[in-house]
Scaffold this motif. Structure first.
Motif, short mmCIF file in Angstrom:
data_model
loop_
_atom_site.label_atom_id
_atom_site.label_comp_id
_atom_site.label_asym_id
_atom_site.label_seq_id
_atom_site.Cartn_x
_atom_site.Cartn_y
_atom_site.Cartn_z
N LEU A 31 0.83 -1.21 0.00
CA LEU A 31 0.00 0.00 0.00
C LEU A 31 0.86 1.26 0.00
N GLU A 32 1.94 1.21 0.76
CA GLU A 32 2.86 2.36 0.78
C GLU A 32 3.48 2.57 -0.60
N GLY A 33 3.90 1.47 -1.24
CA GLY A 33 4.46 1.57 -2.59
C GLY A 33 3.46 2.09 -3.59
N LEU A 34 2.23 1.62 -3.50
CA LEU A 34 1.17 2.09 -4.39
C LEU A 34 0.93 3.58 -4.20
N SER A 35 0.84 4.01 -2.97
CA SER A 35 0.61 5.43 -2.69
C SER A 35 1.75 6.29 -3.22
N SER A 36 2.96 5.79 -3.08
CA SER A 36 4.13 6.53 -3.57
C SER A 36 4.09 6.69 -5.09
N VAL A 37 3.74 5.62 -5.79
CA VAL A 37 3.68 5.70 -7.26
C VAL A 37 2.53 6.59 -7.70
N ARG A 85 2.07 14.14 -9.48
CA ARG A 85 3.03 15.23 -9.57
C ARG A 85 3.69 15.30 -10.94
N SER A 86 4.39 14.25 -11.30
CA SER A 86 5.23 14.29 -12.49
C SER A 86 4.47 14.09 -13.79
N GLU A 122 -6.99 11.41 -24.13
CA GLU A 122 -6.35 10.33 -23.39
C GLU A 122 -5.73 10.85 -22.10
N HIS A 123 -5.17 12.05 -22.12
CA HIS A 123 -4.63 12.64 -20.89
C HIS A 123 -5.74 12.74 -19.83
N LYS A 124 -6.91 13.19 -20.25
CA LYS A 124 -8.03 13.30 -19.31
C LYS A 124 -8.44 11.93 -18.78
N ALA A 125 -8.51 10.95 -19.66
CA ALA A 125 -8.88 9.58 -19.24
C ALA A 125 -7.83 9.01 -18.30
N GLN A 126 -6.56 9.28 -18.57
CA GLN A 126 -5.49 8.79 -17.70
C GLN A 126 -5.60 9.43 -16.32
N GLN A 127 -5.94 10.71 -16.28
CA GLN A 127 -6.10 11.37 -14.98
C GLN A 127 -7.26 10.75 -14.21
N ARG A 128 -8.35 10.46 -14.90
CA ARG A 128 -9.48 9.80 -14.22
C ARG A 128 -9.05 8.42 -13.69
N ALA A 129 -8.27 7.69 -14.46
CA ALA A 129 -7.80 6.37 -14.03
C ALA A 129 -6.90 6.48 -12.81
N ILE A 130 -6.05 7.48 -12.78
CA ILE A 130 -5.17 7.69 -11.63
C ILE A 130 -6.01 8.04 -10.40
N ASN A 131 -7.04 8.87 -10.58
CA ASN A 131 -7.93 9.21 -9.47
C ASN A 131 -8.64 7.96 -8.96
N GLU A 132 -9.06 7.10 -9.87
CA GLU A 132 -9.73 5.86 -9.49
C GLU A 132 -8.76 4.94 -8.74
N LEU A 133 -7.53 4.93 -9.19
CA LEU A 133 -6.50 4.14 -8.52
C LEU A 133 -6.29 4.64 -7.09
N ARG A 134 -6.16 5.95 -6.94
CA ARG A 134 -5.99 6.56 -5.61
C ARG A 134 -7.17 6.20 -4.72
N GLU A 190 9.97 26.66 -21.53
CA GLU A 190 8.68 26.56 -20.84
C GLU A 190 8.67 25.37 -19.89
N MET A 191 9.23 24.24 -20.32
CA MET A 191 9.29 23.06 -19.45
C MET A 191 10.11 23.35 -18.20
N GLU A 192 11.25 23.98 -18.38
CA GLU A 192 12.11 24.28 -17.24
C GLU A 192 11.46 25.29 -16.31
N THR A 193 10.75 26.26 -16.88
CA THR A 193 10.06 27.25 -16.06
C THR A 193 8.98 26.57 -15.22
N ARG A 194 8.27 25.60 -15.78
CA ARG A 194 7.25 24.86 -15.02
C ARG A 194 7.86 24.13 -13.83
N ARG A 195 9.12 23.81 -13.93
CA ARG A 195 9.81 23.08 -12.86
C ARG A 195 10.54 24.03 -11.91
#
Length: 187
Positions: free
Chosen positions: A43-49, A55-56, A88-100, A156-161
């Motif tokens: 569970l700790e590993g899952l939460s970390s991923v 984030r990333s 697909e980005h939106k669907a992936q975000q929904r899947a990550i939310n479902e995973l969480r 732009e990528m570096e500025t976001r970071r």
């Protein structure tokens, strides 16, 4: 671009490799949930991923949607593919939310039953997505974007970071201002 540190497409591809490693980690952790002795560590590993994804991967998607895709939008042949990738980005975000939610629900007690399928579905979706980007989008960007556009994307990528774009070559910043435009003529 000879220096990979300053190549935004190489940075995006490296993020894809990191994503694949994390998907493998989450698959192992999901399988480990069925063993009561390893449940807490799994569970700790899952939460970390999942935190990594939140984030990333969200920052990676922002790099694509705010920096790369708009510069390629003038290529009419890519328009349907770019729109599909955004969806697909939106669907992936929904899947990550479902995973969480599955991990957090009931202290993860029911996670062993649902997580393996969620993870398999997420891995398959990301595999298709990454393959499309690396076989269609990145080659098109290499063919059609001028060096100034690539530098703008990197900036732009570096500025976001939080790296600010103040000319630090170790961080991949050219120090030159971004100039709009940046499409090459012809193939």
């Amino acid at each position: 671009m000879p220096d990979d540190r300053n190549d935004p497409l190489e940075k995006l591809a490296a993020a894809h490799r990191s994503l694949e490693e994390n998907l493998n980690d989450i698959a192992r952790a999901a399988r480990a949930l069925s063993d009561p002795r390893g449940r807490a560590a799994a569970l700790e590993g899952l939460s970390s991923v999942v935190a990594y994804f939140e984030r990333s991967i969200s920052r990676h998607q922002e790099d694509e949607e705010r920096s790369l895709f708009p510069r390629l939008a003038v290529l009419e042949a890519l328009a349907p593919t770019l729109e599909r990738l955004r969806q697909e980005h939106k669907a992936q975000q929904r899947a990550i939310n479902e995973l969480r939610a599955a991990i957090e629900r009931d202290g993860g007690a029911g996670a062993a039953e649902v997580l393996p399928q969620l993870v398999d579905d997420l891995r398959a979706a990301y595999h298709r997505h990454v393959t499309c980007e690396e076989q269609e989008i990145f080659p098109a960007a290499r063919r059609f974007l001028q060096p100034s556009a690539m530098q703008g994307i990197m900036h732009e990528m570096e500025t976001r970071r939080g790296r600010g774009g103040h000319g630090n070559p170790a961080k991949g910043i050219s120090g030159r201002p971004y100039r709009p435009g940046g499409m090459r003529r012809g193939p």
